[in-house]
Design a protein around this motif. Structure first.
Motif, PDB file in Angstrom:
ATOM      1  N   GLU A  58       0.825  -1.304  -0.080  1.00 24.60           N
ATOM      2  CA  GLU A  58       0.053   0.109   0.072  1.00 24.60           C
ATOM      3  C   GLU A  58       0.893   1.182   0.104  1.00 24.60           C
ATOM      4  O   GLU A  58       0.258   2.453  -0.305  1.00 24.60           O
ATOM      5  CB  GLU A  58      -0.914   0.021   1.115  1.00 24.60           C
ATOM      6  CG  GLU A  58      -1.785  -1.246   1.106  1.00 24.60           C
ATOM      7  CD  GLU A  58      -3.056  -1.166   2.100  1.00 24.60           C
ATOM      8  OE1 GLU A  58      -2.872  -0.299   3.117  1.00 24.60           O
ATOM      9  OE2 GLU A  58      -4.176  -1.522   1.778  1.00 24.60           O
ATOM     10  N   ARG A  59       2.062   1.105   0.336  1.00 24.42           N
ATOM     11  CA  ARG A  59       2.884   2.289   0.363  1.00 24.42           C
ATOM     12  C   ARG A  59       3.383   2.691  -0.960  1.00 24.42           C
ATOM     13  O   ARG A  59       4.585   3.524  -1.181  1.00 24.42           O
ATOM     14  CB  ARG A  59       3.988   2.283   1.422  1.00 24.42           C
ATOM     15  CG  ARG A  59       3.368   2.239   2.832  1.00 24.42           C
ATOM     16  CD  ARG A  59       2.304   3.120   3.321  1.00 24.42           C
ATOM     17  NE  ARG A  59       2.647   4.479   3.200  1.00 24.42           N
ATOM     18  CZ  ARG A  59       1.856   5.640   3.230  1.00 24.42           C
ATOM     19  NH1 ARG A  59       0.587   5.218   3.782  1.00 24.42           N
ATOM     20  NH2 ARG A  59       2.225   6.711   3.478  1.00 24.42           N
ATOM     21  N   SER A 102       2.999   3.282  -5.197  1.00 24.11           N
ATOM     22  CA  SER A 102       2.014   4.145  -6.129  1.00 24.11           C
ATOM     23  C   SER A 102       1.661   2.865  -7.055  1.00 24.11           C
ATOM     24  O   SER A 102       2.178   1.742  -6.987  1.00 24.11           O
ATOM     25  CB  SER A 102       2.612   5.151  -6.812  1.00 24.11           C
ATOM     26  OG  SER A 102       3.619   4.801  -7.946  1.00 24.11           O
ATOM     27  N   ALA A 144      -4.298   8.145 -11.735  1.00 23.40           N
ATOM     28  CA  ALA A 144      -3.820   7.612 -10.096  1.00 23.40           C
ATOM     29  C   ALA A 144      -2.666   6.948 -10.418  1.00 23.40           C
ATOM     30  O   ALA A 144      -2.490   6.412  -9.079  1.00 23.40           O
ATOM     31  CB  ALA A 144      -5.398   7.017  -9.543  1.00 23.40           C
ATOM     32  N   LYS A 200      -0.578   8.097  -7.428  1.00 23.18           N
ATOM     33  CA  LYS A 200      -1.182   7.873  -6.161  1.00 23.18           C
ATOM     34  C   LYS A 200      -0.749   6.668  -5.359  1.00 23.18           C
ATOM     35  O   LYS A 200      -0.594   5.659  -5.888  1.00 23.18           O
ATOM     36  CB  LYS A 200      -2.948   8.112  -6.179  1.00 23.18           C
ATOM     37  CG  LYS A 200      -3.311   8.610  -5.244  1.00 23.18           C
ATOM     38  CD  LYS A 200      -5.005   8.648  -5.607  1.00 23.18           C
ATOM     39  CE  LYS A 200      -5.820   8.818  -4.495  1.00 23.18           C
ATOM     40  NZ  LYS A 200      -7.127   8.998  -4.992  1.00 23.18           N
ATOM     41  N   VAL A 209      -2.742   2.862  -0.931  1.00 23.36           N
ATOM     42  CA  VAL A 209      -3.245   3.102   0.321  1.00 23.36           C
ATOM     43  C   VAL A 209      -4.368   4.016   0.114  1.00 23.36           C
ATOM     44  O   VAL A 209      -5.634   3.761   0.847  1.00 23.36           O
ATOM     45  CB  VAL A 209      -2.558   3.501   1.361  1.00 23.36           C
ATOM     46  CG1 VAL A 209      -1.982   4.837   1.313  1.00 23.36           C
ATOM     47  CG2 VAL A 209      -3.136   3.265   2.948  1.00 23.36           C
ATOM     48  N   ASP A 210      -4.399   4.829  -0.793  1.00 21.40           N
ATOM     49  CA  ASP A 210      -5.433   5.578  -1.035  1.00 21.40           C
ATOM     50  C   ASP A 210      -6.599   5.600  -2.264  1.00 21.40           C
ATOM     51  O   ASP A 210      -7.279   6.253  -2.571  1.00 21.40           O
ATOM     52  CB  ASP A 210      -4.917   7.385  -1.242  1.00 21.40           C
ATOM     53  CG  ASP A 210      -3.995   7.886  -0.250  1.00 21.40           C
ATOM     54  OD1 ASP A 210      -4.421   7.622   1.116  1.00 21.40           O
ATOM     55  OD2 ASP A 210      -3.107   8.433  -0.649  1.00 21.40           O
ATOM     56  N   TYR A 211      -6.412   4.118  -2.695  1.00 20.39           N
ATOM     57  CA  TYR A 211      -7.051   3.772  -3.900  1.00 20.39           C
ATOM     58  C   TYR A 211      -8.601   3.375  -3.158  1.00 20.39           C
ATOM     59  O   TYR A 211      -8.617   2.803  -2.144  1.00 20.39           O
ATOM     60  CB  TYR A 211      -6.465   2.559  -4.598  1.00 20.39           C
ATOM     61  CG  TYR A 211      -5.534   3.104  -5.512  1.00 20.39           C
ATOM     62  CD1 TYR A 211      -4.974   4.085  -5.740  1.00 20.39           C
ATOM     63  CD2 TYR A 211      -5.227   1.974  -6.519  1.00 20.39           C
ATOM     64  CE1 TYR A 211      -4.106   4.500  -6.528  1.00 20.39           C
ATOM     65  CE2 TYR A 211      -4.377   2.338  -7.659  1.00 20.39           C
ATOM     66  CZ  TYR A 211      -3.875   3.654  -7.653  1.00 20.39           C
ATOM     67  OH  TYR A 211      -2.962   3.952  -8.451  1.00 20.39           O
ATOM     68  N   SER A 212      -9.640   3.656  -4.094  1.00 25.35           N
ATOM     69  CA  SER A 212     -11.003   3.206  -3.552  1.00 25.35           C
ATOM     70  C   SER A 212     -10.950   1.352  -3.863  1.00 25.35           C
ATOM     71  O   SER A 212      -9.993   1.085  -4.534  1.00 25.35           O
ATOM     72  CB  SER A 212     -12.150   3.726  -4.349  1.00 25.35           C
ATOM     73  OG  SER A 212     -11.885   3.486  -5.760  1.00 25.35           O
ATOM     74  N   ARG A 267      -8.421  -0.669  -6.374  1.00 28.66           N
ATOM     75  CA  ARG A 267      -7.652  -1.753  -5.863  1.00 28.66           C
ATOM     76  C   ARG A 267      -7.778  -2.876  -6.646  1.00 28.66           C
ATOM     77  O   ARG A 267      -7.113  -3.501  -6.998  1.00 28.66           O
ATOM     78  CB  ARG A 267      -7.903  -1.916  -4.371  1.00 28.66           C
ATOM     79  CG  ARG A 267      -7.725  -0.695  -3.414  1.00 28.66           C
ATOM     80  CD  ARG A 267      -8.069  -0.854  -2.149  1.00 28.66           C
ATOM     81  NE  ARG A 267      -7.422  -1.733  -1.332  1.00 28.66           N
ATOM     82  CZ  ARG A 267      -6.292  -1.806  -0.707  1.00 28.66           C
ATOM     83  NH1 ARG A 267      -5.708  -0.644  -0.438  1.00 28.66           N
ATOM     84  NH2 ARG A 267      -5.927  -2.748   0.152  1.00 28.66           N
TER      85      ARG A 267
END
Length: 261
Positions: free
Chosen positions: A96-97, A99, A134, A137, A140-143, A147
């Motif tokens: 998750e860390r 992109s 994205a 990005k 971890v910030d993905y919907s 994901r």
């Protein structure tokens, strides 16, 4: 040459068993999945679908039985099998860390692909799956839908012969679901094989041309969609009959529920 397309079954399962304590999750199933098809493994929650897929893809060791993918034994020749399959599991865990692009770059290098080829394929997948905006990005910030799409991209990056998906549309918005569907249809049109589990019969009926129905750890029916559906008006109705759901009135004992106080 694509080995699966050379007359070898995509997946061959024989005498597969798995127990968890006293509970039998998979009860000695035999199943042969044809190559080049969009295959649905369907069943109610708790039927053993995820356990079966975990054993087929080498994530969980069976108590008994054998599994071959593209003619290679999953447990005797795991490196050959893993080079030929892509997996999008339920409850997907990602780095998750990283992109989205970094995740694909890392996945591609783990697969031994040349850097330039990884970059090219990653760019194409990010674009087709609607993730280009994205790509830098953090995951971890993905919907949920994003994901699922980046997980699918990672599973497809090395161009596997057989792709396994466990509930790939669960929690996914309609736009993302349509994007995923388009990519999978393009993939199978090229001669590759998709095996995906679901309990949503309408989805399976609209996507698949071959299905296996599972309940209580056993295969109840398998074959071309039209054959399994038979004379039933829909796959949903055929499924309910196969798994023994006899239309219990869910509200019969809830006469207290609702109404004006």
């Amino acid at each position: 040459m694509n080995e699966v397309g050379a007359g070898v079954a995509a997946v061959r399962v024989q005498g597969l068993w798995k127990r968890f304590g006293e509970q039998i999750a998979v009860a000695g199933i035999d199943l042969e999945l044809p190559a080049g098809r969009f295959i649905g493994l369907v069943g109610p929650n708790g039927a053993g679908k995820t356990t079966t897929l975990s054993m087929v893809t080498g994530l969980l060791r069976p108590d008994q039985g054998t599994v071959e993918v593209a003619g290679h034994d999953v447990w005797r020749d795991p490196v050959a099998v893993k080079a030929r399959i892509g997996v999008l599991p339920e409850g997907l865990r990602l780095f998750e860390r990283l992109s989205g692009r970094e995740l694909l770059a890392y996945t591609g290098r783990l697969r031994g692909l040349p850097g330039d080829e990884v970059d090219k394929r990653a760019t194409q997948l990010l674009d087709v799956l609607g993730l280009a905006g994205a790509q830098h990005k953090l995951v971890v910030d993905y919907s949920t839908g994003m994901r699922k799409k980046i997980g699918l991209a990672a599973a497809l990056l090395h161009n596997p012969e057989v792709l396994f998906l466990d509930e790939p549309f669960e929690g996914v918005d309609p736009v993302s679901a349509q994007t995923i569907r388009g990519v999978l249809e393009r993939y199978t049109a090229s001669g590759a094989t998709v095996v995906f589990s679901s309990h949503v019969m309408e989805l399976v009926e609209s996507l698949c041309d071959w299905v296996a129905v599972m309940a209580a750890g056993r295969i109840r029916a398998h074959g071309p969609l039209a054959e399994v559906r038979g004379d039933a008006p829909s796959l949903q109705q055929a499924f309910l009959e196969l798994v023994g759901a006899h239309g219990h009135d869910a509200g019969a004992d809830l006469d207290w529920l609702g109404g004006v106080r």
